[in-house]
Scaffold this motif. Structure first.
Motif, PDB file in Angstrom:
ATOM      1  N   UNK A 193      12.154   7.540   5.450  1.00 53.95           N
ATOM      2  CA  UNK A 193      11.352   6.529   6.151  1.00 53.95           C
ATOM      3  C   UNK A 193      10.010   7.131   6.504  1.00 53.95           C
ATOM      4  N   UNK A 194       9.032   6.257   6.743  1.00 58.78           N
ATOM      5  CA  UNK A 194       7.722   6.691   7.209  1.00 58.78           C
ATOM      6  C   UNK A 194       7.288   5.817   8.362  1.00 58.78           C
ATOM      7  N   UNK A 195       6.402   6.350   9.200  1.00 55.81           N
ATOM      8  CA  UNK A 195       5.925   5.605  10.361  1.00 55.81           C
ATOM      9  C   UNK A 195       4.400   5.740  10.448  1.00 55.81           C
ATOM     10  N   UNK A 196       3.719   4.572  10.499  1.00 59.85           N
ATOM     11  CA  UNK A 196       2.265   4.523  10.616  1.00 59.85           C
ATOM     12  C   UNK A 196       1.858   4.080  12.016  1.00 59.85           C
TER      13      UNK A 196
ATOM     14  N   UNK B 235       0.832  -1.209   0.000  1.00 62.76           N
ATOM     15  CA  UNK B 235       0.000   0.000   0.000  1.00 62.76           C
ATOM     16  C   UNK B 235       0.863   1.253   0.000  1.00 62.76           C
ATOM     17  N   UNK B 236       1.915   1.259   0.808  1.00 67.47           N
ATOM     18  CA  UNK B 236       2.781   2.439   0.884  1.00 67.47           C
ATOM     19  C   UNK B 236       3.619   2.605  -0.372  1.00 67.47           C
ATOM     20  N   UNK B 237       3.966   1.496  -1.023  1.00 68.42           N
ATOM     21  CA  UNK B 237       4.820   1.556  -2.193  1.00 68.42           C
ATOM     22  C   UNK B 237       6.288   1.573  -1.843  1.00 68.42           C
ATOM     23  N   UNK B 238       6.655   0.819  -0.790  1.00 63.69           N
ATOM     24  CA  UNK B 238       8.051   0.770  -0.359  1.00 63.69           C
ATOM     25  C   UNK B 238       8.578  -0.659  -0.424  1.00 63.69           C
ATOM     26  N   UNK B 239       9.897  -0.764  -0.395  1.00 61.20           N
ATOM     27  CA  UNK B 239      10.546  -2.077  -0.413  1.00 61.20           C
ATOM     28  C   UNK B 239      10.385  -2.794   0.916  1.00 61.20           C
ATOM     29  N   UNK B 240      10.474  -2.033   2.005  1.00 62.77           N
ATOM     30  CA  UNK B 240      10.449  -2.603   3.340  1.00 62.77           C
ATOM     31  C   UNK B 240       9.317  -2.007   4.167  1.00 62.77           C
ATOM     32  N   UNK B 241       8.730  -2.844   5.024  1.00 62.90           N
ATOM     33  CA  UNK B 241       7.815  -2.395   6.069  1.00 62.90           C
ATOM     34  C   UNK B 241       8.084  -3.269   7.282  1.00 62.90           C
ATOM     35  N   UNK B 242       8.331  -2.643   8.429  1.00 68.03           N
ATOM     36  CA  UNK B 242       8.730  -3.388   9.621  1.00 68.03           C
ATOM     37  C   UNK B 242       7.799  -3.036  10.779  1.00 68.03           C
ATOM     38  N   UNK B 243       7.126  -4.051  11.268  1.00 64.17           N
ATOM     39  CA  UNK B 243       6.128  -3.860  12.312  1.00 64.17           C
ATOM     40  C   UNK B 243       6.787  -3.606  13.658  1.00 64.17           C
TER      41      UNK B 243
ATOM     42  N   UNK C  72      -5.250  -2.714  17.554  1.00 58.76           N
ATOM     43  CA  UNK C  72      -5.393  -2.375  18.984  1.00 58.76           C
ATOM     44  C   UNK C  72      -4.265  -1.436  19.379  1.00 58.76           C
ATOM     45  N   UNK C  73      -3.048  -1.889  19.334  1.00 55.63           N
ATOM     46  CA  UNK C  73      -1.855  -1.042  19.418  1.00 55.63           C
ATOM     47  C   UNK C  73      -0.863  -1.582  18.409  1.00 55.63           C
ATOM     48  N   UNK C  74      -0.084  -0.705  17.826  1.00 54.52           N
ATOM     49  CA  UNK C  74       0.913  -1.160  16.864  1.00 54.52           C
ATOM     50  C   UNK C  74       1.333  -0.053  15.931  1.00 54.52           C
ATOM     51  N   UNK C  75       2.410  -0.301  15.211  1.00 60.81           N
ATOM     52  CA  UNK C  75       2.915   0.672  14.253  1.00 60.81           C
ATOM     53  C   UNK C  75       3.727  -0.026  13.185  1.00 60.81           C
ATOM     54  N   UNK C  76       4.191   0.746  12.206  1.00 57.04           N
ATOM     55  CA  UNK C  76       4.958   0.195  11.087  1.00 57.04           C
ATOM     56  C   UNK C  76       5.921   1.256  10.573  1.00 57.04           C
ATOM     57  N   UNK C  77       7.160   0.823  10.304  1.00 55.52           N
ATOM     58  CA  UNK C  77       8.160   1.694   9.691  1.00 55.52           C
ATOM     59  C   UNK C  77       8.327   1.254   8.240  1.00 55.52           C
ATOM     60  N   UNK C  78       8.249   2.183   7.305  1.00 54.68           N
ATOM     61  CA  UNK C  78       8.432   1.879   5.892  1.00 54.68           C
ATOM     62  C   UNK C  78       9.653   2.609   5.370  1.00 54.68           C
ATOM     63  N   UNK C  79      10.363   1.978   4.463  1.00 59.47           N
ATOM     64  CA  UNK C  79      11.548   2.600   3.877  1.00 59.47           C
ATOM     65  C   UNK C  79      11.980   1.822   2.633  1.00 59.47           C
ATOM     66  N   UNK C  80      12.718   2.489   1.760  1.00 60.48           N
ATOM     67  CA  UNK C  80      13.387   1.839   0.635  1.00 60.48           C
ATOM     68  C   UNK C  80      14.879   1.687   0.890  1.00 60.48           C
ATOM     69  N   UNK C  81      15.342   2.112   2.061  1.00 63.09           N
ATOM     70  CA  UNK C  81      16.756   2.077   2.421  1.00 63.09           C
ATOM     71  C   UNK C  81      17.086   0.712   3.022  1.00 63.09           C
ATOM     72  N   UNK C  82      17.809  -0.113   2.279  1.00 69.76           N
ATOM     73  CA  UNK C  82      18.100  -1.474   2.731  1.00 69.76           C
ATOM     74  C   UNK C  82      18.893  -1.492   4.024  1.00 69.76           C
ATOM     75  N   UNK C  83      19.889  -0.630   4.133  1.00 70.09           N
ATOM     76  CA  UNK C  83      20.730  -0.621   5.329  1.00 70.09           C
ATOM     77  C   UNK C  83      19.941  -0.183   6.555  1.00 70.09           C
ATOM     78  N   UNK C  84      19.082   0.827   6.392  1.00 71.04           N
ATOM     79  CA  UNK C  84      18.260   1.282   7.511  1.00 71.04           C
ATOM     80  C   UNK C  84      17.293   0.179   7.931  1.00 71.04           C
TER      81      UNK C  84
END
Length: 372
Positions: free
Chosen positions: A170-173, A41-49, A184-196
């Protein structure tokens, strides 16, 4: 009438039941699936919960190397978690005023806020409306600064065809119950930066790297993971995301139409090319209207409302620590006192919308008389 009611049904119950039956409750396969769904949905390579948007902002700052004594530029008008994440890293938030029409950071004021100590810029997509990211990123790029989108409210939002969360370093949802979807509670970090992304994956799980037989701890990390229970709820919610966004945008348009001509009440706007999620429907009241009296009057009519969000410099902790004068952030100060959040969610009926507008009309008229 509540401000927001999450759209939950048997799909979420079944998803949680499957996780409980599996016996595998912590971060695992369902979290990985949820991450893939958000990345798409975000259009990124990575999303990390992660466990929340707040821990997501903190992890993004840590991952980008923000250190004690550094400065991070943020808008003055936001939920205090934006500034708290900076402070938790030992850095200093530098507050920039907002645009009156959008409640977002004013790009025209960004350059003057950057100093030799600035290490990052963190705009907020206020209430689900993407900030004007192209000039913000351009200014940051000139100074060699990463940009973190506080996209807590903006899942599914678009900026000139690009998804919120993909517009910067990076983005944070957020997936709090008042957000677009909830876990309920939670978040997600999105980025295209492989090292990050690789560093965040280590940092969120105690600083550990799993080897053949056991883990090795390579960082002083955190326990910021999201459980499979929460992720299962999130995946069930993601199946409803198009319906939720359509419902919010449709109801927002209908509410805006009903508010037309209501003196002293200014409906939210979306600049051309930016698609609002309407996580919150926030109006601005004229200065001669007592916003807090409106909230009380609406409550008496059984309609829940609240302020837009916070002028952080007006809160006791930030006031005591930074001593920022009200007139140093005039639009933020005005928004703190005059922005009003109205109920908005897809389940509202036409009668509900009429009730909101009728209650607001009466409450504004009463508050004007009290303020006079």
């Amino acid at each position: 009438m509540r401000l927001n009611v999450p759209l939950l049904d048997d799909q979420e119950l079944a998803a949680v039941g499957e996780v409980l039956a599996s016996g595998y409750l912590t971060q695992g396969a369902r979290t990985a699936r949820f991450e893939r769904e958000i990345a798409e949905v975000a259009g990124t390579t990575h999303a990390q919960a992660v466990s929340s948007a707040t821990t997501g902002l903190h992890l993004a700052l840590v991952g980008l190397g923000i250190q004690p004594g550094d400065e991070v530029v943020i808008p003055g008008f936001s939920f205090p978690a934006t500034a708290n994440a900076v402070i938790q890293q030992g850095a200093t938030p530098v507050f920039v005023d907002i645009q009156r029409s959008t409640f977002n950071l004013d790009p025209g004021l960004l350059e003057s806020a950057i100093t030799e100590r600035t290490r990052a810029v963190m705009p907020v997509h206020a209430f689900g409306l993407c900030a004007d990211m192209d000039p913000i990123v351009a200014i940051a790029d000139r100074h060699g600064l990463p940009v973190i989108e506080d996209a807590a409210c903006a899942l599914g939002g678009l900026y000139h065809g690009r998804g919120a969360g993909s517009l910067a370093t990076a983005g944070v949802f957020s997936f709090h119950p008042r957000k677009i979807i909830t876990t309920a509670e939670g978040g997600m970090i999105t980025t295209d930066d492989d090292a990050l992304a690789e560093r965040i994956a280590v940092l969120r799980a105690h600083g550990a790297v799993r080897g053949e037989l056991f883990m090795e701890f390579v960082e002083a990390g955190f326990n910021y993971r999201l459980s499979d229970v929460h992720a299962a709820i999130g995946s069930a919610q993601m199946r409803k995301l198009p319906m939720i966004l359509h419902g919010r945008r449709t109801r927002a348009a209908e509410l805006t139409e009903r508010l037309a001509g209501l003196d002293g009440v200014h409906a939210p706007v979306a600049p051309e090319g930016i698609e609002h999620t309407y996580q919150s429907y926030v109006v601005r009241l004229d200065d001669d209207i007592d916003r807090d009296a409106v909230i009380r009057a609406m409550r008496a009519k059984d309609v829940e409302t609240t302020l837009g969000t916070y002028g952080m410099h007006l809160q006791p902790y930030f006031r005591a620590r930074f001593d920022i004068a009200d007139d140093a952030l005039p639009e933020t100060t005005r928004a703190h006192h005059q922005a009003l959040t109205l109920p908005l969610y897809p389940q509202l009926t036409d009668d509900d919308l009429d009730t909101i507008v009728d209650a607001l009309r009466d409450s504004v008229a009463t508050s004007r008389r009290e303020a006079a």
